[in-house]
Motif scaffolding. Structure first.
Motif, PDB file in Angstrom:
ATOM      1  N   VAL A  79       0.867  -1.179   0.000  1.00  0.00           N
ATOM      2  CA  VAL A  79       0.000   0.000   0.000  1.00  0.00           C
ATOM      3  C   VAL A  79       0.905   1.231   0.000  1.00  0.00           C
ATOM      4  O   VAL A  79       1.733   1.402   0.889  1.00  0.00           O
ATOM      5  N   LEU A  80       0.754   2.051  -1.049  1.00  0.00           N
ATOM      6  CA  LEU A  80       1.566   3.270  -1.159  1.00  0.00           C
ATOM      7  C   LEU A  80       0.853   4.411  -0.452  1.00  0.00           C
ATOM      8  O   LEU A  80      -0.361   4.567  -0.588  1.00  0.00           O
ATOM      9  N   GLY A  81       1.596   5.191   0.295  1.00  0.00           N
ATOM     10  CA  GLY A  81       1.069   6.450   0.831  1.00  0.00           C
ATOM     11  C   GLY A  81       0.390   6.342   2.183  1.00  0.00           C
ATOM     12  O   GLY A  81      -0.144   7.342   2.665  1.00  0.00           O
ATOM     13  N   PHE A 103      14.515   8.376 -12.016  1.00  0.00           N
ATOM     14  CA  PHE A 103      13.925   7.381 -12.914  1.00  0.00           C
ATOM     15  C   PHE A 103      14.531   6.023 -12.604  1.00  0.00           C
ATOM     16  O   PHE A 103      15.739   5.903 -12.417  1.00  0.00           O
ATOM     17  N   HIS A 104      13.689   5.005 -12.551  1.00  0.00           N
ATOM     18  CA  HIS A 104      14.157   3.670 -12.178  1.00  0.00           C
ATOM     19  C   HIS A 104      13.244   2.604 -12.774  1.00  0.00           C
ATOM     20  O   HIS A 104      12.172   2.910 -13.294  1.00  0.00           O
ATOM     21  N   THR A 105      13.700   1.373 -12.663  1.00  0.00           N
ATOM     22  CA  THR A 105      12.872   0.220 -13.012  1.00  0.00           C
ATOM     23  C   THR A 105      12.739  -0.600 -11.742  1.00  0.00           C
ATOM     24  O   THR A 105      13.673  -0.644 -10.940  1.00  0.00           O
ATOM     25  N   GLN A 118       1.929  -2.859 -11.125  1.00  0.00           N
ATOM     26  CA  GLN A 118       0.589  -2.334 -11.393  1.00  0.00           C
ATOM     27  C   GLN A 118       0.053  -1.626 -10.153  1.00  0.00           C
ATOM     28  O   GLN A 118       0.182  -2.122  -9.030  1.00  0.00           O
ATOM     29  N   LEU A 119      -0.549  -0.458 -10.365  1.00  0.00           N
ATOM     30  CA  LEU A 119      -1.097   0.350  -9.274  1.00  0.00           C
ATOM     31  C   LEU A 119      -2.584   0.590  -9.504  1.00  0.00           C
ATOM     32  O   LEU A 119      -3.010   0.793 -10.651  1.00  0.00           O
ATOM     33  N   TYR A 120      -3.331   0.598  -8.423  1.00  0.00           N
ATOM     34  CA  TYR A 120      -4.749   0.971  -8.479  1.00  0.00           C
ATOM     35  C   TYR A 120      -4.935   2.171  -7.567  1.00  0.00           C
ATOM     36  O   TYR A 120      -4.578   2.125  -6.377  1.00  0.00           O
ATOM     37  N   LYS A 235      -1.344  11.695 -15.094  1.00  0.00           N
ATOM     38  CA  LYS A 235      -2.121  12.454 -14.092  1.00  0.00           C
ATOM     39  C   LYS A 235      -3.193  11.523 -13.566  1.00  0.00           C
ATOM     40  O   LYS A 235      -4.083  11.119 -14.312  1.00  0.00           O
ATOM     41  N   TRP A 236      -3.092  11.211 -12.307  1.00  0.00           N
ATOM     42  CA  TRP A 236      -3.948  10.176 -11.732  1.00  0.00           C
ATOM     43  C   TRP A 236      -5.373  10.651 -11.504  1.00  0.00           C
ATOM     44  O   TRP A 236      -5.606  11.798 -11.109  1.00  0.00           O
ATOM     45  N   ARG A 237      -6.309   9.696 -11.730  1.00  0.00           N
ATOM     46  CA  ARG A 237      -7.691   9.863 -11.272  1.00  0.00           C
ATOM     47  C   ARG A 237      -8.022   8.646 -10.417  1.00  0.00           C
ATOM     48  O   ARG A 237      -7.505   7.549 -10.657  1.00  0.00           O
ATOM     49  N   ILE A 243      -0.435  -0.013 -15.384  1.00  0.00           N
ATOM     50  CA  ILE A 243       0.598  -1.055 -15.368  1.00  0.00           C
ATOM     51  C   ILE A 243       1.737  -0.642 -16.285  1.00  0.00           C
ATOM     52  O   ILE A 243       1.504  -0.161 -17.391  1.00  0.00           O
ATOM     53  N   TRP A 244       2.971  -0.755 -15.765  1.00  0.00           N
ATOM     54  CA  TRP A 244       4.130  -0.453 -16.606  1.00  0.00           C
ATOM     55  C   TRP A 244       4.996  -1.687 -16.742  1.00  0.00           C
ATOM     56  O   TRP A 244       5.010  -2.567 -15.891  1.00  0.00           O
ATOM     57  N   ASP A 245       5.737  -1.692 -17.866  1.00  0.00           N
ATOM     58  CA  ASP A 245       6.612  -2.809 -18.208  1.00  0.00           C
ATOM     59  C   ASP A 245       8.011  -2.453 -17.709  1.00  0.00           C
ATOM     60  O   ASP A 245       8.682  -1.590 -18.286  1.00  0.00           O
TER      61      ASP A 245
HETATM   62  O1  LIG Z   1       3.865   6.399  -6.656  1.00  0.00           O
HETATM   63  C1  LIG Z   1       4.266   6.437  -7.815  1.00  0.00           C
HETATM   64  O2  LIG Z   1       3.910   7.289  -8.636  1.00  0.00           O
HETATM   65  C2  LIG Z   1       5.261   5.407  -8.299  1.00  0.00           C
HETATM   66  C3  LIG Z   1       6.086   4.870  -7.177  1.00  0.00           C
HETATM   67  C4  LIG Z   1       7.034   3.797  -7.642  1.00  0.00           C
HETATM   68  O3  LIG Z   1       8.107   4.063  -8.073  1.00  0.00           O
HETATM   69  C5  LIG Z   1       6.593   2.405  -7.585  1.00  0.00           C
HETATM   70  O4  LIG Z   1       5.482   2.128  -7.091  1.00  0.00           O
HETATM   71  O5  LIG Z   1       7.356   1.538  -8.032  1.00  0.00           O
END
Ligand SMILES: O=C(O)CCC(=O)C(=O)O
Ligand SMILES: [Fe+2]
Length: 276
Positions: A79-81, A103-105, A118-120, A235-237, A243-245
């Motif tokens: 859980v972020l945040g 910037f990172h992977t 993937q983030l929701y 820009k989040w809603r 999801i990123w690769d």
């Molecule tokens: O909170 C975000 O915008 C991305 C954070 C991040 O780097 C990740 O979840 O891997």
């Protein structure tokens, strides 16, 4: 369902319910993801199990090594945040600025790095808090010949926290994992396109090079990670599923929203089924 390309990378998908879509629809989503490095499906109403079920269509969901930020009932969800403020009221920057240092992977410190993250979005601040993306294909394409030659066939050594040992989100006993090696120039296993696999926040050095040259080349590579126009700013809603690769893109959180506001996401790390 409509898929809108946002530029060379990034696509927005609307008009689909991830809970009920069929296989053919998922096939189109997966292809859009491979084509665009990062996609956002808008307007989803998901419970945790829905989010996990959808995430598992991309691969196996793997718990993140940061145990303190895992969901208490679902270890595979980070859980972020949350818990941004310490009991004494001060802001915990590790949580507030997670992912914002550069910037990172994700997961370069793993023997088999994460295929995807993937983030929701559950709560979004009134301003700020965007996520930036760039392309590992474009970074490779723009590398000067002398760097391509020096890096071809070489591995980087990676570890959580990298040279700065930025590992405060890990429990103490998890901070001494062995570094792992990954080729820096490689072909994407699904698209076949060549890319630069690199993360300056996790790389320790480049195998076969002396420390000084390795550090110099790491600084040089860093300068190629963002190649306009191959970038996308999300820009989040609330209700977004992004999801990123991790195999072909870099990302960075803006880390700039009003700290007193909520910015909360469920997050999963996804590995290839074949690799897990
Ligand atoms: O909170 C975000 O915008 C991305 C954070 C991040 O780097 C990740 O979840 O891997
Ligand atoms: Fe990240």
């Amino acid at each position: 369902m409509e898929i809108r390309r946002m530029g060379p990378i990034g696509a927005e998908i609307v008009g689909v319910d991830l809970k009920t879509m069929d296989e053919a629809t998922f096939g189109r989503i997966y292809q859009a993801w491979l084509d665009s490095n990062v996609i956002c499906v808008r307007d989803q109403e998901l419970e945790i199990d829905d989010f996990l079920t959808y995430s598992r269509r991309f691969g196996s969901v793997s718990p993140h090594p940061s145990k303190s930020t895992r969901h208490p009932d679902y270890p595979e969800i980070t859980v972020l945040g949350i818990n941004k403020f310490r009991p004494d009221g001060t802001l915990n920057k590790e949580i507030y600025r997670r992912g914002a240092e550069g910037f990172h992977t994700d997961g370069a410190y793993e023997e088999v790095p994460y295929k995807a993250t993937q983030l929701y979005a559950l709560a979004i601040p009134s301003t700020g808090g965007d996520t930036f993306f760039s392309s590992g294909y474009a970074a490779y394409a723009e590398l000067p010949q002398h760097l391509k030659r020096r890096l071809e066939g070489r591995c980087g050594e990676f570890k959580y926290g990298g040279r700065r040992q930025a590992n405060l989100l890990l429990d103490e006993e998890d901070r001494n994992a062995k570094p792992v090696r990954h080729p820096l120039i490689r072909a994407h296993p699904e698209t076949g396109r060549t890319l630069l696999y690199f993360d300056c926040g996790k790389i320790l050095g480049i195998e076969g090079l002396g420390d000084a040259e390795s550090d110099t080349i790491i600084e040089e590579m860093k300068a190629y990670m963002v190649q306009p126009p191959c970038q996308y700013r999300h820009k989040w809603r609330k209700g977004d599923v992004v999801i990123w690769d991790n195999r072909c893109s870099y990302h960075k959180a803006a880390g700039d929203y009003p700290p007193e506001e909520d910015r909360i996401h469920w997050r999963v790390s996804i590995k290839d089924y074949a690799a897990s």
